[in-house]
Design a protein around this motif. Structure first.
Motif, PDB file in Angstrom:
ATOM      1  N   LEU A   3       0.839  -1.191   0.000  1.00 49.46           N
ATOM      2  CA  LEU A   3       0.000   0.000   0.000  1.00 49.46           C
ATOM      3  C   LEU A   3       0.879   1.246   0.000  1.00 49.46           C
ATOM      4  N   ARG A   4       1.784   1.349  -0.972  1.00 41.48           N
ATOM      5  CA  ARG A   4       2.632   2.531  -1.087  1.00 41.48           C
ATOM      6  C   ARG A   4       1.752   3.761  -1.230  1.00 41.48           C
ATOM      7  N   LYS A   5       2.342   4.943  -1.107  1.00 40.32           N
ATOM      8  CA  LYS A   5       1.567   6.177  -1.077  1.00 40.32           C
ATOM      9  C   LYS A   5       0.568   6.265  -2.221  1.00 40.32           C
ATOM     10  N   GLY A  94      -0.889   5.756   7.368  1.00 38.58           N
ATOM     11  CA  GLY A  94      -0.220   6.812   6.627  1.00 38.58           C
ATOM     12  C   GLY A  94      -0.470   8.186   7.193  1.00 38.58           C
ATOM     13  N   TRP A  95       0.404   9.064   6.787  1.00 37.36           N
ATOM     14  CA  TRP A  95       0.324  10.479   7.102  1.00 37.36           C
ATOM     15  C   TRP A  95       0.383  11.170   5.763  1.00 37.36           C
ATOM     16  N   LEU A  96      -0.735  11.717   5.302  1.00 37.30           N
ATOM     17  CA  LEU A  96      -0.814  12.298   3.971  1.00 37.30           C
ATOM     18  C   LEU A  96      -1.348  13.717   4.036  1.00 37.30           C
ATOM     19  N   TYR A  97      -0.892  14.537   3.101  1.00 37.12           N
ATOM     20  CA  TYR A  97      -1.478  15.856   2.848  1.00 37.12           C
ATOM     21  C   TYR A  97      -1.454  16.817   4.011  1.00 37.12           C
ATOM     22  N   GLN A  98      -0.498  16.728   4.892  1.00 41.57           N
ATOM     23  CA  GLN A  98      -0.452  17.663   6.005  1.00 41.57           C
ATOM     24  C   GLN A  98       0.940  18.265   6.124  1.00 41.57           C
ATOM     25  N   GLY A 100       3.892  20.541   6.852  1.00 37.62           N
ATOM     26  CA  GLY A 100       4.097  21.480   7.938  1.00 37.62           C
ATOM     27  C   GLY A 100       3.445  21.053   9.246  1.00 37.62           C
ATOM     28  N   GLN A 101       2.685  19.987   9.225  1.00 34.77           N
ATOM     29  CA  GLN A 101       2.022  19.487  10.427  1.00 34.77           C
ATOM     30  C   GLN A 101       2.885  18.387  11.052  1.00 34.77           C
ATOM     31  N   PRO A 102       2.719  18.128  12.330  1.00 35.20           N
ATOM     32  CA  PRO A 102       3.415  16.986  12.931  1.00 35.20           C
ATOM     33  C   PRO A 102       3.000  15.700  12.212  1.00 35.20           C
ATOM     34  N   ARG A 103       3.922  14.794  12.070  1.00 37.00           N
ATOM     35  CA  ARG A 103       3.646  13.566  11.310  1.00 37.00           C
ATOM     36  C   ARG A 103       2.900  12.537  12.151  1.00 37.00           C
ATOM     37  N   LYS A 104       1.631  12.790  12.319  1.00 36.57           N
ATOM     38  CA  LYS A 104       0.753  11.886  13.057  1.00 36.57           C
ATOM     39  C   LYS A 104      -0.107  11.130  12.040  1.00 36.57           C
ATOM     40  N   ILE A 105      -0.419   9.887  12.320  1.00 37.45           N
ATOM     41  CA  ILE A 105      -1.205   9.063  11.403  1.00 37.45           C
ATOM     42  C   ILE A 105      -2.583   9.697  11.211  1.00 37.45           C
ATOM     43  N   ASN A 106      -2.974   9.876   9.940  1.00 37.68           N
ATOM     44  CA  ASN A 106      -4.314  10.377   9.665  1.00 37.68           C
ATOM     45  C   ASN A 106      -5.121   9.427   8.794  1.00 37.68           C
ATOM     46  N   MET A 107      -4.557   8.230   8.526  1.00 35.04           N
ATOM     47  CA  MET A 107      -5.282   7.225   7.766  1.00 35.04           C
ATOM     48  C   MET A 107      -4.833   5.818   8.159  1.00 35.04           C
ATOM     49  N   VAL A 108      -5.806   4.920   8.290  1.00 32.80           N
ATOM     50  CA  VAL A 108      -5.539   3.495   8.494  1.00 32.80           C
ATOM     51  C   VAL A 108      -6.303   2.757   7.402  1.00 32.80           C
ATOM     52  N   VAL A 109      -5.617   1.879   6.660  1.00 34.61           N
ATOM     53  CA  VAL A 109      -6.247   1.090   5.603  1.00 34.61           C
ATOM     54  C   VAL A 109      -6.093  -0.386   5.947  1.00 34.61           C
ATOM     55  N   VAL A 110      -7.221  -1.080   6.038  1.00 32.91           N
ATOM     56  CA  VAL A 110      -7.245  -2.526   6.285  1.00 32.91           C
ATOM     57  C   VAL A 110      -7.694  -3.163   4.974  1.00 32.91           C
ATOM     58  N   GLN A 111      -6.802  -3.873   4.309  1.00 29.30           N
ATOM     59  CA  GLN A 111      -7.137  -4.495   3.032  1.00 29.30           C
ATOM     60  C   GLN A 111      -7.203  -6.000   3.250  1.00 29.30           C
ATOM     61  N   TYR A 112      -8.428  -6.542   3.111  1.00 22.24           N
ATOM     62  CA  TYR A 112      -8.647  -7.959   3.410  1.00 22.24           C
ATOM     63  C   TYR A 112      -8.986  -8.738   2.139  1.00 22.24           C
ATOM     64  N   LYS A 113      -8.772 -10.040   2.225  1.00 24.81           N
ATOM     65  CA  LYS A 113      -9.124 -10.932   1.130  1.00 24.81           C
ATOM     66  C   LYS A 113     -10.509 -11.520   1.398  1.00 24.81           C
ATOM     67  N   LEU A 178      -8.408  14.962   6.098  1.00 22.18           N
ATOM     68  CA  LEU A 178      -7.804  14.202   5.010  1.00 22.18           C
ATOM     69  C   LEU A 178      -8.817  14.002   3.890  1.00 22.18           C
ATOM     70  N   PHE A 179     -10.048  13.609   4.244  1.00 19.61           N
ATOM     71  CA  PHE A 179     -11.051  13.369   3.217  1.00 19.61           C
ATOM     72  C   PHE A 179     -11.453  14.660   2.510  1.00 19.61           C
ATOM     73  N   ALA A 180     -11.437  15.775   3.214  1.00 20.81           N
ATOM     74  CA  ALA A 180     -11.715  17.067   2.572  1.00 20.81           C
ATOM     75  C   ALA A 180     -10.616  17.368   1.548  1.00 20.81           C
ATOM     76  N   LYS A 181      -9.360  17.090   1.906  1.00 21.62           N
ATOM     77  CA  LYS A 181      -8.248  17.306   0.972  1.00 21.62           C
ATOM     78  C   LYS A 181      -8.377  16.362  -0.220  1.00 21.62           C
ATOM     79  N   LEU A 182      -8.723  15.102   0.014  1.00 26.06           N
ATOM     80  CA  LEU A 182      -8.916  14.158  -1.084  1.00 26.06           C
ATOM     81  C   LEU A 182     -10.042  14.629  -2.000  1.00 26.06           C
ATOM     82  N   GLU A 183     -11.087  15.173  -1.414  1.00 22.05           N
ATOM     83  CA  GLU A 183     -12.211  15.672  -2.211  1.00 22.05           C
ATOM     84  C   GLU A 183     -11.759  16.829  -3.102  1.00 22.05           C
TER      85      GLU A 183
END
Length: 196
Positions: A3-5, A94-98, A100-113, A178-183
């Protein structure tokens, strides 16, 4: 499966924009349903969005004896088998789209089979309902190829997605920011396509 960036974005953007749109501070998805203490418990017993850092997550996974597929300053992925969940998922944070912000996790992805003979989607749906209450929006997939459910909680959006033709399903936790930025990114992409 890494699950690379770019894959993080590929996993999340279709979930957000195929059916629902989320804005920080508003409830386009629908009304909030609350379950007491559900947000105070960390996701997967480890991650609190906006608080846990990648290095804290990595240390917790190593202490648990989990194998990491990879780790960088902005994301990490745990190999399948670390969490005893349906569909033997890989879990990425992941820590995306922030900038200048502290690098805190703003996304968790669980990919299941998806598992033959088991309804993995419903197993996750029922567990999420127990913890977070009824989804703000649900698309059971009876008429289409995609089953989806979404919750919007203070400080967190949760999306569960499973496509009929895909061998996998995805559960995403993310901050409303994060979702607002993705939008905004998706709107810009669509505007750029319209200019072709």
């Amino acid at each position: 499966m890494k699950l690379r960036k770019k894959a993080f974005l590929l996993a999340v953007v279709p979930l957000v924009f195929a059916t629902w749109s989320v804005q920080a501070g508003s409830a386009r998805i629908g009304s909030h349903s609350r379950v007491s203490n559900s947000l105070s418990r960390p996701i997967l017993g480890t991650v609190t969005l906006g608080e846990t850092t990648i290095s804290q997550f990595v240390m917790a996974m190593k202490a648990k004896g989990c194998r990491l597929n990879y780790e960088t300053e902005t994301e990490a992925e745990v190999a399948a088998g670390c969490f005893q969940l349906p569909g033997n998922p890989e879990v990425g944070v992941g820590w995306l789209y922030q900038l200048g912000q502290p690098r805190k996790i703003n996304m968790v992805v669980v990919q299941y089979k998806k598992t033959l003979g088991q309804n993995t989607f419903n197993a996750y749906l029922n567990a999420l309902k127990k913890r977070y209450g009824q989804p703000s929006k649900i698309e059971p997939g009876s008429m289409g190829d995609v089953r989806q459910a979404a919750w919007q909680k203070p400080g967190m959006v949760i999306l569960l997605n499973e496509e009929k033709k895909s061998p996998e399903g995805t559960l995403v936790y993310g901050t409303p920011e994060l979702f607002a930025k993705l939008e905004r990114t998706e709107e810009q992409r669509m505007a750029d396509l319209d200019r072709l």
